[in-house]
Design an enzyme around this catalytic site. Structure first.
Site, PDB file in Angstrom:
ATOM      1  N   ASN A 185       8.267 -38.431  79.335  1.00 42.51           N
ATOM      2  CA  ASN A 185       9.649 -38.254  78.896  1.00 42.51           C
ATOM      3  C   ASN A 185       9.978 -38.900  77.550  1.00 42.51           C
ATOM      4  O   ASN A 185      10.932 -38.509  76.891  1.00 42.51           O
ATOM      5  CB  ASN A 185      10.554 -38.816  80.011  1.00 42.51           C
ATOM      6  CG  ASN A 185      11.975 -39.032  79.584  1.00 42.51           C
ATOM      7  OD1 ASN A 185      12.747 -38.080  79.489  1.00 42.51           O
ATOM      8  ND2 ASN A 185      12.331 -40.279  79.301  1.00 42.51           N
ATOM      9  N   VAL A 228       3.767 -44.730  72.936  1.00 43.74           N
ATOM     10  CA  VAL A 228       3.085 -43.592  73.583  1.00 43.74           C
ATOM     11  C   VAL A 228       2.081 -42.897  72.668  1.00 43.74           C
ATOM     12  O   VAL A 228       1.195 -42.188  73.153  1.00 43.74           O
ATOM     13  CB  VAL A 228       4.074 -42.523  74.132  1.00 43.74           C
ATOM     14  CG1 VAL A 228       4.785 -43.017  75.374  1.00 43.74           C
ATOM     15  CG2 VAL A 228       5.047 -42.046  73.070  1.00 43.74           C
ATOM     16  N   ALA A 251       8.903 -27.829  67.415  1.00 48.90           N
ATOM     17  CA  ALA A 251       7.474 -27.528  67.611  1.00 48.90           C
ATOM     18  C   ALA A 251       6.919 -28.333  68.779  1.00 48.90           C
ATOM     19  O   ALA A 251       6.160 -27.815  69.609  1.00 48.90           O
ATOM     20  CB  ALA A 251       6.697 -27.826  66.332  1.00 48.90           C
ATOM     21  N   LYS A 309       8.583 -29.534  71.339  1.00 51.18           N
ATOM     22  CA  LYS A 309       9.202 -29.155  72.619  1.00 51.18           C
ATOM     23  C   LYS A 309       8.643 -27.821  73.115  1.00 51.18           C
ATOM     24  O   LYS A 309       8.418 -27.640  74.311  1.00 51.18           O
ATOM     25  CB  LYS A 309      10.723 -29.116  72.461  1.00 51.18           C
ATOM     26  CG  LYS A 309      11.323 -30.491  72.142  1.00 51.18           C
ATOM     27  CD  LYS A 309      11.050 -31.474  73.265  1.00 51.18           C
ATOM     28  CE  LYS A 309      11.211 -32.919  72.934  1.00 51.18           C
ATOM     29  NZ  LYS A 309      10.904 -33.827  74.042  1.00 51.18           N
ATOM     30  N   SER A 344      13.058 -29.550  76.018  1.00 56.22           N
ATOM     31  CA  SER A 344      14.436 -29.433  75.528  1.00 56.22           C
ATOM     32  C   SER A 344      14.815 -27.960  75.477  1.00 56.22           C
ATOM     33  O   SER A 344      13.942 -27.092  75.453  1.00 56.22           O
ATOM     34  CB  SER A 344      14.518 -30.026  74.119  1.00 56.22           C
ATOM     35  OG  SER A 344      15.777 -29.770  73.539  1.00 56.22           O
ATOM     36  N   ILE A 374      22.705 -34.099  76.310  1.00 56.17           N
ATOM     37  CA  ILE A 374      22.892 -35.124  77.342  1.00 56.17           C
ATOM     38  C   ILE A 374      23.291 -36.421  76.632  1.00 56.17           C
ATOM     39  O   ILE A 374      22.684 -36.784  75.602  1.00 56.17           O
ATOM     40  CB  ILE A 374      21.564 -35.361  78.127  1.00 56.17           C
ATOM     41  CG1 ILE A 374      20.979 -34.047  78.685  1.00 56.17           C
ATOM     42  CG2 ILE A 374      21.762 -36.401  79.226  1.00 56.17           C
ATOM     43  CD1 ILE A 374      21.790 -33.364  79.771  1.00 56.17           C
ATOM     44  N   TYR A 430      10.592 -31.376  65.684  1.00 59.90           N
ATOM     45  CA  TYR A 430      11.051 -31.606  67.067  1.00 59.90           C
ATOM     46  C   TYR A 430      10.849 -30.347  67.907  1.00 59.90           C
ATOM     47  O   TYR A 430      10.293 -30.393  69.005  1.00 59.90           O
ATOM     48  CB  TYR A 430      12.531 -32.002  67.049  1.00 59.90           C
ATOM     49  CG  TYR A 430      13.116 -32.292  68.406  1.00 59.90           C
ATOM     50  CD1 TYR A 430      12.885 -33.513  69.042  1.00 59.90           C
ATOM     51  CD2 TYR A 430      13.907 -31.353  69.064  1.00 59.90           C
ATOM     52  CE1 TYR A 430      13.430 -33.779  70.299  1.00 59.90           C
ATOM     53  CE2 TYR A 430      14.449 -31.615  70.316  1.00 59.90           C
ATOM     54  CZ  TYR A 430      14.202 -32.830  70.927  1.00 59.90           C
ATOM     55  OH  TYR A 430      14.734 -33.100  72.173  1.00 59.90           O
TER      56      TYR A 430
HETATM   57  P1  NAD Z   1      16.775 -42.130  74.603  1.00 62.08           P
HETATM   58  O1  NAD Z   1      16.655 -42.448  73.155  1.00 62.08           O
HETATM   59  O2  NAD Z   1      17.952 -42.677  75.351  1.00 62.08           O
HETATM   60  O3  NAD Z   1      15.443 -42.535  75.368  1.00 62.08           O
HETATM   61  C1  NAD Z   1      14.170 -42.339  74.779  1.00 62.08           C
HETATM   62  C2  NAD Z   1      13.217 -43.377  75.313  1.00 62.08           C
HETATM   63  O4  NAD Z   1      11.915 -43.156  74.725  1.00 62.08           O
HETATM   64  C3  NAD Z   1      13.617 -44.808  74.960  1.00 62.08           C
HETATM   65  O5  NAD Z   1      13.306 -45.653  76.069  1.00 62.08           O
HETATM   66  C4  NAD Z   1      12.714 -45.133  73.782  1.00 62.08           C
HETATM   67  O6  NAD Z   1      12.455 -46.516  73.619  1.00 62.08           O
HETATM   68  C5  NAD Z   1      11.452 -44.391  74.203  1.00 62.08           C
HETATM   69  N1  NAD Z   1      10.543 -44.158  73.077  1.00 62.08           N
HETATM   70  C6  NAD Z   1      10.809 -43.571  71.894  1.00 62.08           C
HETATM   71  N2  NAD Z   1       9.706 -43.576  71.124  1.00 62.08           N
HETATM   72  C7  NAD Z   1       8.721 -44.169  71.850  1.00 62.08           C
HETATM   73  C8  NAD Z   1       7.363 -44.482  71.598  1.00 62.08           C
HETATM   74  N3  NAD Z   1       6.767 -44.169  70.442  1.00 62.08           N
HETATM   75  N4  NAD Z   1       6.645 -45.099  72.577  1.00 62.08           N
HETATM   76  C9  NAD Z   1       7.229 -45.440  73.762  1.00 62.08           C
HETATM   77  N5  NAD Z   1       8.516 -45.182  74.039  1.00 62.08           N
HETATM   78  C10 NAD Z   1       9.253 -44.550  73.091  1.00 62.08           C
HETATM   79  O7  NAD Z   1      16.792 -40.532  74.672  1.00 62.08           O
HETATM   80  P2  NAD Z   1      16.800 -39.479  75.875  1.00 62.08           P
HETATM   81  O8  NAD Z   1      17.811 -38.461  75.502  1.00 62.08           O
HETATM   82  O9  NAD Z   1      16.859 -40.121  77.207  1.00 62.08           O
HETATM   83  O10 NAD Z   1      15.357 -38.819  75.642  1.00 62.08           O
HETATM   84  C11 NAD Z   1      14.413 -38.596  76.657  1.00 62.08           C
HETATM   85  C12 NAD Z   1      13.778 -37.237  76.432  1.00 62.08           C
HETATM   86  O11 NAD Z   1      14.772 -36.232  76.605  1.00 62.08           O
HETATM   87  C13 NAD Z   1      13.183 -37.008  75.045  1.00 62.08           C
HETATM   88  O12 NAD Z   1      11.900 -36.427  75.165  1.00 62.08           O
HETATM   89  C14 NAD Z   1      14.141 -36.036  74.416  1.00 62.08           C
HETATM   90  O13 NAD Z   1      13.539 -35.210  73.454  1.00 62.08           O
HETATM   91  C15 NAD Z   1      14.612 -35.263  75.610  1.00 62.08           C
HETATM   92  N6  NAD Z   1      15.882 -34.550  75.430  1.00 62.08           N
HETATM   93  C16 NAD Z   1      17.052 -35.225  75.254  1.00 62.08           C
HETATM   94  C17 NAD Z   1      18.232 -34.510  75.074  1.00 62.08           C
HETATM   95  C18 NAD Z   1      19.568 -35.194  74.871  1.00 62.08           C
HETATM   96  O14 NAD Z   1      20.541 -34.533  74.503  1.00 62.08           O
HETATM   97  N7  NAD Z   1      19.676 -36.495  75.101  1.00 62.08           N
HETATM   98  C19 NAD Z   1      18.216 -33.109  75.065  1.00 62.08           C
HETATM   99  C20 NAD Z   1      17.003 -32.468  75.250  1.00 62.08           C
HETATM  100  C21 NAD Z   1      15.843 -33.187  75.422  1.00 62.08           C
END
Ligand code: NAD
Length: 261
Positions: free
Chosen positions: A89, A63, A159, A161, A142, A190, A157
């Site tokens: 996402n 991305v 910053a 979000k 987040s 999550i 991170y």
């Molecule tokens: P995850 O690691 O299961 O999924 C993240 C996805 O992003 C994966 O498919 C990964 O391959 C992809 N990814 C990472 N870097 C990438 C890049 N440079 N180019 C393309 N794809 C890339 O994690 P998740 O928890 O499902 O995260 C999704 C979003 O949710 C994130 O933005 C994260 O900050 C946010 N989030 C997660 C939580 C939590 O507790 N899991 C809490 C708050 C926010």
């Protein structure tokens, strides 16, 4: 929810929240571009959607790469002729360490993935939503950086979000005249694969544990949420049922951020 015949791009669609959302959208009749930089993840997710009778295209791109994102969005539109929804996402936790111990390349990696990635997805995706006569965007931010600031070291991170929430509000105004709504979800803890993307330097953070506080989700007595519940919220925000909602952060955290924020 009127997704039939529509097309969505889901970044980070190979795992966690993105994968659950891609599956839900496909089950509702939406064709989905599943974008991740991990080919195996993307192809597995697409095969699973196809096996369940849905339509999806694997898009392998980082991305943060201008060329790769331009190409991926073009591939998706070439395949399905339109683009109606963006789920922005993809993200990483990155390095969690004191500011004087975060190396510039570590700082850049988090900012580039989470923030430049958000910009590039919107930069290449939004013109197609305008062309379709409208659409909807949801960004994943987040609780961290928006209500919770209790994770010492998660500076880069947080910053990114906080910036995603600001972008959402700016773009809700900018894109209203194109009938494009822009909202942002702010999950608490999550269960996904995101921990694997974290470089912890626990001992370096003034003796404080860097782990997310456990046992502090009032609604579930500490239990983390699941990707499915976030996916349900994202589908609602993308759908016409949310037609009067734009520029809005929605916290989805079982009141966790109210307790510690
Ligand atoms: P995850 O690691 O299961 O999924 C993240 C996805 O992003 C994966 O498919 C990964 O391959 C992809 N990814 C990472 N870097 C990438 C890049 N440079 N180019 C393309 N794809 C890339 O994690 P998740 O928890 O499902 O995260 C999704 C979003 O949710 C994130 O933005 C994260 O900050 C946010 N989030 C997660 C939580 C939590 O507790 N899991 C809490 C708050 C926010």
């Amino acid at each position: 929810m009127q997704f039939s015949g529509k097309v969505a791009l889901v970044t980070g669609g190979g795992s966690g929240i993105g994968k659950a959302t891609a599956q839900r959208l496909a089950a509702e009749g939406c064709a989905v571009g599943v974008l991740t930089h991990d080919r195996d993840e993307a192809e597995t997710a697409v095969n699973e959607i196809a096996a369940a009778g849905g339509q999806a295209l694997a898009l392998v791109a980082d991305v943060s790469s201008e060329d790769q994102m331009k190409g991926a969005v073009a591939d998706l539109v070439r395949e399905y002729d339109r683009l109606d929804y963006l789920f922005v996402n993809a993200g990483i936790n990155g390095v969690w360490a004191p500011i004087d111990e975060i190396e510039p390349d570590e700082w850049d990696r988090t900012i580039n993935t989470n923030l430049r990635g958000t910009y590039l997805t919107l930069h290449y995706g939004v013109p197609h939503l305008k062309r379709a006569g409208g659409g909807a965007v949801v960004i994943t931010a987040s609780v961290n950086g928006t209500r919770i600031f209790s994770n010492p070291g998660a500076t880069a991170y947080s910053a990114t979000k906080a910036a995603q929430v600001a972008m959402t509000q700016m773009l809700a105004l900018e894109l209203a005249k194109f009938k494009i709504r822009v909202n942002v979800v702010c999950p608490g803890k999550i269960e996904t694969g995101i921990e694997e993307s974290t470089t912890h330097r626990d001992e370096a953070v003034a003796g404080e544990p860097v782990e997310y506080p456990e046992g502090k989700v009032p609604l579930t007595r500490g239990e983390a949420g699941t990707a499915d519940v976030v996916a349900d919220l994202v589908l609602f925000l993308l759908s016409d049922r949310a037609k009067h909602i734009t520029g809005t952060p929605v916290w989805i955290d079982g009141a966790e951020s109210l307790l510690v924020g």
